[in-house]
Design a protein around this motif. Structure first.
Motif, PDB file in Angstrom:
ATOM      1  N   GLN A  16     -26.446 -12.285 -20.704  1.00 25.45           N
ATOM      2  CA  GLN A  16     -25.415 -12.527 -21.717  1.00 25.45           C
ATOM      3  C   GLN A  16     -24.513 -13.688 -21.319  1.00 25.45           C
ATOM      4  O   GLN A  16     -23.322 -13.700 -21.595  1.00 25.45           O
ATOM      5  CB  GLN A  16     -24.580 -11.262 -21.959  1.00 25.45           C
ATOM      6  N   HIS A  17     -25.139 -14.669 -20.673  1.00 26.47           N
ATOM      7  CA  HIS A  17     -24.354 -15.806 -20.171  1.00 26.47           C
ATOM      8  C   HIS A  17     -25.323 -16.933 -19.828  1.00 26.47           C
ATOM      9  O   HIS A  17     -26.293 -16.734 -19.101  1.00 26.47           O
ATOM     10  CB  HIS A  17     -23.582 -15.380 -18.923  1.00 26.47           C
ATOM     11  N   ARG A  53     -16.821 -16.784 -23.591  1.00 23.91           N
ATOM     12  CA  ARG A  53     -16.986 -15.903 -22.430  1.00 23.91           C
ATOM     13  C   ARG A  53     -18.398 -15.380 -22.244  1.00 23.91           C
ATOM     14  O   ARG A  53     -18.855 -15.163 -21.138  1.00 23.91           O
ATOM     15  CB  ARG A  53     -16.025 -14.713 -22.532  1.00 23.91           C
ATOM     16  N   ARG A  54     -19.108 -15.144 -23.364  1.00 25.31           N
ATOM     17  CA  ARG A  54     -20.460 -14.600 -23.234  1.00 25.31           C
ATOM     18  C   ARG A  54     -21.221 -14.851 -24.528  1.00 25.31           C
ATOM     19  O   ARG A  54     -20.672 -15.333 -25.509  1.00 25.31           O
ATOM     20  CB  ARG A  54     -20.445 -13.113 -22.914  1.00 25.31           C
TER      21      ARG A  54
END
Length: 297
Positions: A16-17, A53-54
């Protein structure tokens, strides 16, 4: 659609990044982003919702993830099958298991496997039976040792390991310890219970038995490991209904048989993908298991 695009997509979905996925894949972040954009252009839809952020999967991304994981698992199996024909077993064995599973000594079996096949990397994951079944069906695990949660499907088959009755464990001073006679779910309805997370095999077995008897019970103390469960019972904070072999893990506790539970049999199985999709490493591990190269608990 290139395999590397699917590999990159799965990595980003897992982490997720983008930055973390790029570091794990050892590629540049710009190259990874370009790979995902190329896949999105080909499929003509966004696969991720991007924030500072993600990143999270879109509905299309979630639909693709399961198929991508299965494709990559099949490609890995193909590489390993060719290596096996050449006489060398290589690659990865991804195994899942519940804690203290009956019918197989997992550590001993893996030690025997490593001696036979030192070039295979072993990866082990511990989780509840429901999650393990999903992981095998999706191709994320080669096989798993778990409680039987369902009938065989097109994506999942099972090989029976063993079955055993459930038993009550309680403190020696508990009222159930003095009688010694088998008890029914009705007689346990008012007790304080210690139990596992609902995804665990023993919890599923107990929940099913009490539901069949029409008895409601409240699990006041819920844990995710066997030793914590036994510690709580050992302190007389509640009773636990567990597979019979748990009795030997804490001799100080009193075991009381359970009767009238109908289908309350704790059955453990090896969960595998369809035969044609089973990896050579998983086949080799099952061959050792069938040869008795392990000790049950």
């Amino acid at each position: 659609m290139e395999l590397r695009h699917l590999q990159h997509f799965v990595a980003v979905a897992e982490d997720q990044h983008f930055t973390r996925a790029a570091e794990r894949l050892m590629v540049s972040q710009s190259g990874l982003s370009a790979s995902i954009r190329a896949l999105e252009r080909e499929l003509q839809t966004p696969l991720f919702v991007r924030t500072t952020r993600r990143v999270t999967l879109t509905e299309a991304g979630r639909a693709l993830l399961g198929e991508a994981e299965r494709i990559l698992a099949q490609v890995r199996s193909a590489h390993e099958a060719v290596a096996a024909v050449q006489g060398v077993l290589r690659g990865t064995l991804a195994l899942g298991t519940e804690q203290c599973i009956a019918g197989v000594h997992v550590a001993g079996l893996l030690a025997a496997f490593r001696r036979r096949h030192p070039d295979v990397e072993i990866r082990l994951r511990q989780a509840g039976s429901g999650v393990l079944a999903e992981e095998v069906a999706a191709g994320r695990l080669d096989l798993a040792f778990a409680y039987r949660t369902q009938a065989d499907t097109d994506q999942l088959r099972s090989v029976s390991l063993t079955g055993e009755p459930m038993t009550v464990l309680c403190h020696p001073t508990h009222r159930l310890a003095t009688g010694g006679a088998a008890v029914t779910p009705e007689e346990l309805g008012g007790e304080v219970f210690v139990d596992f997370h609902p995804d665990w095999g023993p919890r599923r077995t107990t929940d099913t038995a009490f539901a069949a008897a029409g008895v409601r019970r409240t699990v006041a103390l819920e844990v995710n490991d066997v030793h914590s469960l036994l510690d709580l019972v050992d302190e007389n904070l509640g009773i636990a209904v567990v597979p019979r072999h748990f009795r030997h893990k804490r001799e100080a506790l009193t075991a009381v048989p359970v009767k009238g539970t109908g289908e309350a049999v704790y059955e453990t199985v090896a969960l595998l993908p369809p035969l044609q999709a089973t990896s050579p490493a998983a086949r080799a591990l099952m061959a050792l298991l069938e040869q008795g190269t392990h000790e049950g608990p």
